[in-house]
Every structure is written in C-alpha cells, then in structure tokens.
Design an enzyme around this catalytic site. Structure first.
Site, PDB file in Angstrom:
ATOM      1  N   ASP A  41       0.739  -1.327  -0.077  1.00 44.27           N
ATOM      2  CA  ASP A  41      -0.014   0.135  -0.104  1.00 44.27           C
ATOM      3  C   ASP A  41       0.739   1.450  -0.086  1.00 44.27           C
ATOM      4  O   ASP A  41       0.338   2.225  -0.722  1.00 44.27           O
ATOM      5  CB  ASP A  41      -0.913   0.040   1.281  1.00 44.27           C
ATOM      6  N   ASP A  71       3.968   1.581  -1.224  1.00 46.05           N
ATOM      7  CA  ASP A  71       4.413   2.036  -2.537  1.00 46.05           C
ATOM      8  C   ASP A  71       3.169   2.628  -3.568  1.00 46.05           C
ATOM      9  O   ASP A  71       3.639   3.405  -4.443  1.00 46.05           O
ATOM     10  CB  ASP A  71       5.188   0.644  -3.258  1.00 46.05           C
ATOM     11  N   PHE A  72       2.266   1.889  -3.423  1.00 47.30           N
ATOM     12  CA  PHE A  72       0.853   2.385  -4.216  1.00 47.30           C
ATOM     13  C   PHE A  72       0.715   3.917  -4.078  1.00 47.30           C
ATOM     14  O   PHE A  72       0.618   4.682  -4.870  1.00 47.30           O
ATOM     15  CB  PHE A  72      -0.202   1.504  -3.857  1.00 47.30           C
ATOM     16  N   ASP A  73       0.666   4.080  -2.621  1.00 46.88           N
ATOM     17  CA  ASP A  73       0.536   5.614  -2.285  1.00 46.88           C
ATOM     18  C   ASP A  73       1.551   6.732  -2.781  1.00 46.88           C
ATOM     19  O   ASP A  73       1.090   7.642  -3.175  1.00 46.88           O
ATOM     20  CB  ASP A  73       0.095   5.909  -1.008  1.00 46.88           C
ATOM     21  N   SER A 120     -12.813   6.675   0.177  1.00 50.18           N
ATOM     22  CA  SER A 120     -11.607   6.071   0.958  1.00 50.18           C
ATOM     23  C   SER A 120     -11.116   7.057   1.947  1.00 50.18           C
ATOM     24  O   SER A 120     -11.651   8.209   2.013  1.00 50.18           O
ATOM     25  CB  SER A 120     -10.535   5.670  -0.104  1.00 50.18           C
ATOM     26  N   LEU A 121      -9.896   6.839   2.405  1.00 49.58           N
ATOM     27  CA  LEU A 121      -9.388   7.773   3.403  1.00 49.58           C
ATOM     28  C   LEU A 121      -8.154   8.261   2.987  1.00 49.58           C
ATOM     29  O   LEU A 121      -7.355   7.594   2.429  1.00 49.58           O
ATOM     30  CB  LEU A 121      -9.140   7.258   4.800  1.00 49.58           C
ATOM     31  N   GLU A 129      -9.649   4.669  16.039  1.00 48.44           N
ATOM     32  CA  GLU A 129     -10.071   3.250  15.652  1.00 48.44           C
ATOM     33  C   GLU A 129      -8.923   2.351  15.185  1.00 48.44           C
ATOM     34  O   GLU A 129      -7.933   3.056  14.470  1.00 48.44           O
ATOM     35  CB  GLU A 129     -11.176   3.103  14.881  1.00 48.44           C
ATOM     36  N   LYS A 165      -7.292   0.315  12.665  1.00 47.46           N
ATOM     37  CA  LYS A 165      -8.008   0.069  10.769  1.00 47.46           C
ATOM     38  C   LYS A 165      -7.719  -1.068  10.411  1.00 47.46           C
ATOM     39  O   LYS A 165      -6.555  -1.819  10.397  1.00 47.46           O
ATOM     40  CB  LYS A 165      -7.077   0.990   9.923  1.00 47.46           C
ATOM     41  N   ASP A 198      -7.738  -4.652   8.352  1.00 50.56           N
ATOM     42  CA  ASP A 198      -7.231  -5.083   6.922  1.00 50.56           C
ATOM     43  C   ASP A 198      -8.195  -6.167   6.284  1.00 50.56           C
ATOM     44  O   ASP A 198      -7.895  -7.361   6.229  1.00 50.56           O
ATOM     45  CB  ASP A 198      -5.720  -5.393   6.947  1.00 50.56           C
ATOM     46  N   GLU A 244     -15.939  -3.678   7.968  1.00 48.11           N
ATOM     47  CA  GLU A 244     -14.903  -4.231   7.392  1.00 48.11           C
ATOM     48  C   GLU A 244     -14.861  -5.858   7.549  1.00 48.11           C
ATOM     49  O   GLU A 244     -15.217  -6.218   8.820  1.00 48.11           O
ATOM     50  CB  GLU A 244     -13.344  -3.673   8.221  1.00 48.11           C
ATOM     51  N   TYR A 288     -18.172   0.124  11.598  1.00 44.21           N
ATOM     52  CA  TYR A 288     -17.724   1.487  12.155  1.00 44.21           C
ATOM     53  C   TYR A 288     -18.236   2.604  11.651  1.00 44.21           C
ATOM     54  O   TYR A 288     -17.687   3.750  11.978  1.00 44.21           O
ATOM     55  CB  TYR A 288     -16.015   1.511  12.067  1.00 44.21           C
ATOM     56  N   LYS A 320     -10.836   9.999  13.647  1.00 38.47           N
ATOM     57  CA  LYS A 320     -12.258  10.642  12.892  1.00 38.47           C
ATOM     58  C   LYS A 320     -12.580  11.723  13.913  1.00 38.47           C
ATOM     59  O   LYS A 320     -12.538  11.607  15.049  1.00 38.47           O
ATOM     60  CB  LYS A 320     -13.427   9.559  12.987  1.00 38.47           C
ATOM     61  N   LYS A 341      -0.885   5.063   8.655  1.00 39.70           N
ATOM     62  CA  LYS A 341      -0.630   3.711   7.965  1.00 39.70           C
ATOM     63  C   LYS A 341       0.733   3.132   8.847  1.00 39.70           C
ATOM     64  O   LYS A 341       1.485   3.835   8.771  1.00 39.70           O
ATOM     65  CB  LYS A 341      -0.404   3.525   6.546  1.00 39.70           C
ATOM     66  N   CYS A 348      11.572 -30.152 -13.921  1.00 40.86           N
ATOM     67  CA  CYS A 348      11.403 -30.331 -12.589  1.00 40.86           C
ATOM     68  C   CYS A 348      12.570 -30.406 -11.854  1.00 40.86           C
ATOM     69  O   CYS A 348      13.609 -31.436 -12.205  1.00 40.86           O
ATOM     70  CB  CYS A 348      10.669 -31.640 -12.353  1.00 40.86           C
ATOM     71  N   CYS A 379      12.961 -34.457 -11.036  1.00 44.18           N
ATOM     72  CA  CYS A 379      13.229 -35.444 -11.854  1.00 44.18           C
ATOM     73  C   CYS A 379      13.414 -35.034 -13.229  1.00 44.18           C
ATOM     74  O   CYS A 379      13.467 -35.797 -14.226  1.00 44.18           O
ATOM     75  CB  CYS A 379      11.688 -36.451 -11.995  1.00 44.18           C
ATOM     76  N   CYS A 390       4.988 -30.481 -12.814  1.00 51.61           N
ATOM     77  CA  CYS A 390       5.840 -31.517 -13.254  1.00 51.61           C
ATOM     78  C   CYS A 390       4.710 -32.477 -13.559  1.00 51.61           C
ATOM     79  O   CYS A 390       3.723 -33.197 -12.691  1.00 51.61           O
ATOM     80  CB  CYS A 390       6.607 -31.950 -12.233  1.00 51.61           C
ATOM     81  N   CYS A 419       8.091 -38.943 -10.463  1.00 52.96           N
ATOM     82  CA  CYS A 419       8.679 -38.010  -9.795  1.00 52.96           C
ATOM     83  C   CYS A 419       8.714 -38.120  -8.440  1.00 52.96           C
ATOM     84  O   CYS A 419       7.588 -38.355  -7.611  1.00 52.96           O
ATOM     85  CB  CYS A 419       7.781 -36.463 -10.059  1.00 52.96           C
TER      86      CYS A 419
HETATM   87  S1  IVH Z   1     -14.158   4.832   8.116  1.00 56.66           S
HETATM   88  C1  IVH Z   1     -15.680   7.982   5.268  1.00 56.66           C
HETATM   89  N1  IVH Z   1     -13.022   2.977   9.780  1.00 56.66           N
HETATM   90  O1  IVH Z   1     -10.145   1.917   5.204  1.00 56.66           O
HETATM   91  C2  IVH Z   1     -14.946   6.895   6.223  1.00 56.66           C
HETATM   92  N2  IVH Z   1     -12.452   2.757   7.654  1.00 56.66           N
HETATM   93  O2  IVH Z   1      -8.839   3.607   3.408  1.00 56.66           O
HETATM   94  C3  IVH Z   1     -14.916   5.479   5.704  1.00 56.66           C
HETATM   95  N3  IVH Z   1     -11.052   0.597   7.268  1.00 56.66           N
HETATM   96  O3  IVH Z   1     -12.606   1.991   2.998  1.00 56.66           O
HETATM   97  C4  IVH Z   1     -14.077   4.689   6.335  1.00 56.66           C
HETATM   98  N4  IVH Z   1     -10.930   0.192   9.289  1.00 56.66           N
HETATM   99  O4  IVH Z   1     -12.350  -0.327   4.010  1.00 56.66           O
HETATM  100  C5  IVH Z   1     -13.301   3.414   8.774  1.00 56.66           C
HETATM  101  N5  IVH Z   1     -12.317   1.810  11.567  1.00 56.66           N
HETATM  102  C6  IVH Z   1     -12.292   2.155  10.344  1.00 56.66           C
HETATM  103  C7  IVH Z   1     -11.551   1.423   9.179  1.00 56.66           C
HETATM  104  C8  IVH Z   1     -11.811   1.682   7.877  1.00 56.66           C
HETATM  105  C9  IVH Z   1     -10.624  -0.196   8.007  1.00 56.66           C
HETATM  106  C10 IVH Z   1     -11.093   0.760   5.558  1.00 56.66           C
HETATM  107  C11 IVH Z   1     -12.365   1.109   5.018  1.00 56.66           C
HETATM  108  C12 IVH Z   1     -12.095   1.880   4.158  1.00 56.66           C
HETATM  109  C13 IVH Z   1     -10.555   2.246   4.107  1.00 56.66           C
HETATM  110  C14 IVH Z   1     -10.004   3.411   3.762  1.00 56.66           C
END
Ligand code: IVH
Length: 670
Positions: A34, A36-38, A83-84, A113, A115, A117, A173, A225, A288, A312, A406, A409, A424, A430
């Site tokens: 994640d 590297d993606f970001d 997403s966040l 909270e 997060k 996975d 989740e 959540y 939040k 993260k 293989c 073998c 194989c 084998c």
């Molecule tokens: S709140 C608008 N709370 O993280 C707020 N998300 O990167 C929406 N996730 O799509 C999400 N734990 O799949 C919230 N305690 C948590 C979470 C959570 C995991 C995931 C969720 C979201 C992604 C965002």
C-alpha cells in the site's frame, strides 16, 4: 522536466496504477505494498498539478479506485463509499490536525479506531432486517453479495428490539481471523489448491464466491464502524458506536475517545506494538472527528472526508542477502520457488526463507545472483520479498530464472492455462510427488494410519518397498526384508502393519479423500461418497451427473473425470479394492415419516437456509427419491440461490416444475 517527458511519465504511471488497482480489487492479489502504491499515486498527483493540461478525468488520482466484478448484481450506493487520506508519519498527522483546527477551531474531539485490513462492506437494514450487503466496488456502485454476507455469523440478520432508525446503512470491514486463515490455507495446500497470500485476500476471495455454502464454511467476521441514516439519532460518532453495539453489531472494543493530539499519538504508538497480539490483521489507525455537526462543517474532497484520516503503520522491512532459490515439488506436482535468505531478524522472528509464490512473482522481482532483497512483514504472516536493492547489485551478475525442468526428476514443466503455477507432469515417476501422495493418504485427515509417518514413507520409498499407495497393503509379504532396514525394529514393523490392516476399515469418504484427487478436499469427498454411494458410480459419472451433486462445480467435476480417465489410477483402484479397502459408502437408514412424496423424484440445486443434505433427508424421509441428473423422469427441481443457469435452462426445456424449499415443505405439510 519537459512537457513531453511529463506526458509520458503521467501516462506510464496512470497505466501502472490502474493495473495495481485491478490486481487489488478484482484479482484480490496485490503485487505492491500500500505504501508504494500511495507513493506512486502522490508522484502522479504532483505531476498532474504541475502539468494540469495532461490531467485525464479517468486518472487514478480522480477516482476512489476499484472495479466491479461481473458475476454479481451491481448496486448503486446511496452514500458513496469513500476512501481515506493516508498519513505515514507524525508530521503528516499534525498537518491534518492543523487543517481541522483552521476550519473548526480548537473545540473538538477525535475518535481513534483500529484500521482493519479486510474489505469494506455496506449493509442496509429496514425495520431491523438485513436486506442488502454491497461491496465497495468503485465507491459509487458495488456488488450485491447479500447471500454470502448472510452466512457471516457476527452480522445480525434481524436486530433485536432497539431504538434503531427504520432504515439505515451501516459500514464495516469483513475480515478473517489469523487462526482460521492459517488452518484453511493449509487445507487448500493439502487439496492441491493455490494458497492465499494473506487473510485479506482470503476474505475478499470468499465474499466473491458464487457458492454461498462454501462461504459459510470459511469463517469470516465483520467489525462495523460507521452509521448512515437520513436523520441519525445521535450527535456524535462515539455515541453511534455505543448504540450500534447495543443493537447487536460487532463493534471493536479498542476504539478510544481522544481529547488531544497527544492522546492520538499515544494510541498510535500503543497499537504499533500491540497489533501483533491481535487475532486479526490491522494496517493502521483511523482518526475521525467525533461530532457529526463538525464533520458536516468539514465536508469532503472528491475522494475522502476531510474529517477523517488514516495513519498507516510501516510494515517492518529489512534487507538481507539472497543465498539461493530452491524449489519445492508438491504432491500434485506444483513447483513452488522458495528464496533462501541469509538469516535476519524481522518483527521478532528470524527469517531464513520466503516464498516466491510462482513464476510470475519471480519475473516481477527479476532476481540476480547475489542480490540483496527487501523483506517485509506487514500484518501478514508469511514474510514477503518486496524488491531488490539495485544499489547493491553486482554488475554482470547472472539472472535467476524460474526452472523449466522439474528440480526433482528433470521432466519439462507444464502450465495449465490461466493458472500461475507450473506443474511437473511426471506424476508416476517424480519422487516428491510419489512420496507426497502416499504421505497424504496415510495422513491424519485421510486414512490416519498409526505406526506410519512421513519419514517412514520416505525411507520405504528409498528402499524400493513402495511406489504406489497399494504397495502399503503388500508390505506384510516382505517382513523379512523390512527387518533388514536400519532403525526399523520388529515392534515398529508390527505397529505399522497393524495400522495398515486397520485402515481397511476406514470409510469410503476417507479413502476417496486419501486418493488425493486435485480439488477433492475432506468435505467434497464426503459429499461425493453420499451422493454416488460407491466408487463404481463415481467412476462412471458423466460431467452432467457430477455437477448435480452438492458442492460439485465444473472445476471439480473435470478433475474427477480426468483422474479416473487415467489408466494408472483405475489400475490402482482395482488393487486397493482387492486389498479390501472400503469403496462403498455406509448406507444411512431412512426412517420413513410420511408417504407424502411417494413416487415423486427430485433434484436439489443451489443454496438454501438448510443444507442440501438436510433437504435430501427430508425428501427421502417422506418417501421421495433423489435423481442424479435432470431428465424427463424428473418431477421437481428444488431451486435455491445461485443455481447454475444451465440446469435451469434444461429443466425449463423439459417443462419440469421448479419449486422453492418452502414449496417443498408445503408438499409435506411442514
Ligand atoms: S471509516 C468515510 N474506519 O479503510 C470513512 N474505515 O482507506 C470511511 N477501514 O474503505 C471509512 N478500518 O475499508 C473506517 N475503523 C475504520 C476502518 C476503515 C478499516 C477501511 C475501509 C475504508 C478504508 C479507507
């Protein structure tokens, strides 16, 4: 950078990120972290900002990400699933806090909270009843996976009495606990299936299965959540979490109300350590703003709320030297590359080996002899090689290519179209395949033979005593030669022969599982034994007849046909039969409860609240008969959810009445 160069980079990055998004959401098989993606996404966003003329409305920076899979019905989200924003260090988090203070002043609280996975899910309730479960999809619309989600125990299908709104949506989740992941993944390996890389992929692969009875067997959990309602009956997120919990939802117990940024940072620090003690994976913390009014004031950007952010955790990463790549040959012939590493300490354990999964992964890493590699252990259990430290690469070092033959073998490897693994094909000659198959047969879940272990099988094979499973049943003829084997006393020989003799009483389903037919796990073996009653029926079954049996889809059916189509396998069954093994299922006695269905024939297809076995028993207990395939002789097709279209079509063509399980119960007056 010249505009031409920028254009080229923007296009290349966009294409790469789209591929990663697809790998993540559709294939559920991400190939980069994640982080590297970001970072790549940030680079792209910066370039687009600098050269706005090249900003494509379809750029990965402009969308929440995600794709829709085809098999499920697409449903539009009433409130988009956003997403966040991500942060990776304290400074980025303090910047977020400053932005908030600038907008709403200093009088507010945060909720911190974990997060989780897993994969996000939106649940809709009407009058306390779960009516729909939809995946995030692309954020605007997702897949309707209600049937599958209903099998998740911790998600209430009907709420107990409470002060909940008549209609609301709740988000959370879906995830798999680590213990279940390890157990089920191990079973997959034993069944000759590709294991999942981590619990998240397993969970998302499960939610997208077509067969909800298979979903029910893979224990998933869900933390809720976030609540959405037309007029939410609360003023704060914290209050809503407590209420939602009292309505019967699984709400994580570690969330915390924080008054200051110091509290937030302390929470993060605490969980960066404690995360390894949890029974599930988390990859960060979500912060939040607590008050709904303040959330509204802060609003949203196109992709994410301004009132929340994620922090993260950094996956622990180390560098070490790649000593060699070796290969394991499984009992099905699948060849798995393994990186042998100079031992290195990572997240509390010494890592010496890491799986390289398959040839595609080796291609991606482009390993060279003597490379130094980055090894990462995020929330995941198995350490992963993330990439190569190019600065340490010795010029001219030769590449390490995936083997073409293989390693055991020397037979040229083959690849099944659409599969990542190479196999194989020399299953008769084998060595690791031969011993692997016999070891599977004697294993605890199969024939459970006392007095025999994996090492003994290895030794017996080396000395030429066994080559096939059936040879085990001839060992008693060679007692004198066995006694000549090193470290093999009379007592152990007798124990072994006793164990082998007793195994002749093991039920048909265990024998069937023990044969090690690809994709035939314990449960499938049981279903096959019940449905076909004996090996002769199973061996003679056509594709149409196979797919009628519970839990048997095309993939399994083809595997069975291929297996019994092989002359060697048929010969082996003959020998095992002659040795006295059980190839007929024990008949369950049917106690007739009524004659309501006497003379009527049925086929049950699809998934129901009851299992298909239960429905079958009900039919038989009321005098009905189950047929093995759809023909003009069939009186009723009992259809549940997710039934295959070909069966439906065939029944319709033959004008066979299609009834529900409720109608069936009606016929017996229940
Ligand atoms: S709140 C608008 N709370 O993280 C707020 N998300 O990167 C929406 N996730 O799509 C999400 N734990 O799949 C919230 N305690 C948590 C979470 C959570 C995991 C995931 C969720 C979201 C992604 C965002």
């Amino acid at each position: 950078m010249s505009p031409a160069e920028a254009k080229q980079q923007i296009e290349a990055l966009s294409a790469e990120l789209k591929q990663h998004t697809y790998n993540y959401y559709v294939l559920a098989m991400p190939t980069i972290s994640d982080f590297d993606f970001d970072k790549k996404l940030e680079t792209l966003a910066a370039l687009e900002k600098q050269f706005p003329g090249f900003l494509d409305p379809d750029s990965p920076t402009q969308r929440v990400g995600g794709f829709i899979t085809k098999e499920f019905q697409t449903v539009r989200h009433r409130w988009p699933m956003l997403s966040l924003g991500n942060t990776y260090n304290e400074q980025e988090l303090l910047d977020f806090d400053q932005r908030i203070r600038k907008a709403i002043g200093d009088n507010f609280q945060y909720v911190c909270e974990l997060k989780f996975d897993g994969l996000s899910m939106s649940l809709t309730y009407q009058n306390g009843k779960l009516i729909r479960a939809v995946t995030r999809g692309d954020g605007t619309q997702g897949d309707d996976v209600t049937t599958n989600v209903k099998t998740i125990q911790s998600i209430p299908k009907q709420l107990k009495h409470g002060d909940y709104p008549a209609e609301f949506e709740i988000r959370g989740e879906v995830f798999m606990h680590l213990k279940a992941f390890e157990r089920l993944n191990q079973e997959r390996v034993e069944n000759g299936e590709q294991p999942y890389a981590n619990p998240r992929n397993f969970a998302s692969g499960t939610v997208k299965l077509q067969d909800s009875s298979e979903v029910a067997k893979r224990p998933l959990d869900c933390f809720l959540y976030f609540l959405y309602a037309e007029r939410p009956p609360f003023k704060t997120h914290w209050e809503s979490l407590q209420a939602v919990k009292s309505w019967g939802f699984h709400v994580n117990e570690h969330s915390r109300l924080c008054n200051t940024m110091d509290d937030v940072l302390a929470f993060i620090k605490e969980w960066d350590k404690r995360r390894f003690d949890l029974s599930y994976d988390i990859d960060g913390i979500v912060i939040k703003v607590n008050s709904y009014a303040q959330q509204e004031e802060l609003g949203f950007t196109a992709k994410s709320p301004r009132w929340a952010i994620s922090y993260k955790f950094k996956a622990e990463q180390v560098q070490t030297e790649l000593l060699a790549v070796t290969y394991q040959v499984g009992r099905t012939g699948a060849v798995t590359p393994v990186a042998n590493l100079k031992p290195v300490l990572l997240a509390g354990t010494t890592v010496k080996r890491a799986t390289l999964h398959n040839a595609n992964e080796m291609l991606r890493l482009d390993l060279h002899k003597g490379d130094w590699v980055f090894v990462e252990k995020g929330g995941e259990i198995i350490p992963k090689i993330i990439g190569v430290n190019m600065e340490k690469r010795v010029t001219g070092a030769p590449t390490i290519d995936y083997v073409t033959e293989c390693p055991a073998c020397a037979t040229p490897l083959t690849r099944v179209e659409g599969e990542a693994a190479f196999y194989c094909p020399n299953d008769e000659g084998c060595p690791p395949q031969i011993t692997g198959k016999i070891q599977h047969f004697i294993g605890r879940k199969a024939m459970n033979i006392d007095g025999l272990g994996d090492e003994t099988i290895e030794a017996l094979y080396q000395r030429g005593f066994i080559h096939h499973i059936s040879d085990l049943y001839k060992l008693y003829e060679q007692i004198d030669d066995l006694k000549k084997m090193e470290r093999f006393g009379e007592k152990s020989i007798n124990n072994m022969l006793d164990g082998i003799e007793k195994s002749k009483q093991m039920p048909f389903e265990k024998v069937l599982f023990g044969l090690g037919i690809r994709y035939i796990g314990e449960t499938v073996a049981k279903k096959l034994a019940v449905h076909f009653k004996n090996i002769d029926n199973l061996m003679a079954a056509t594709l149409d007849e196979l797919v009628v049996a519970e839990e048997i889809g095309d993939r399994i059916a083809h595997s069975i046909i291929e297996y019994f189509g092989n002359e060697h396998h048929r010969e082996e069954i003959k020998k095992l039969k002659a040795a006295g093994l059980q190839f007929v299922a024990e008949e369950k006695e049917v106690v007739l409860q009524s004659e309501a269905l006497a003379g009527k024939t049925f086929i049950i297809s699809g998934t129901f609240e009851k299992s298909r076995d239960e429905l079958k028993d009900i039919i038989e207990q009321n005098g009905g008969k189950i047929l093995s395939s759809i023909s003009a002789k069939l009186n009723y097709l009992v259809a549940g959810d997710n039934m295959g279209p070909s069966k439906l079509e065939k029944a319709q063509k033959l004008n066979i009445p299609i009834i529900s399980d409720e109608e069936l119960m009606g016929m017996i007056g229940g």
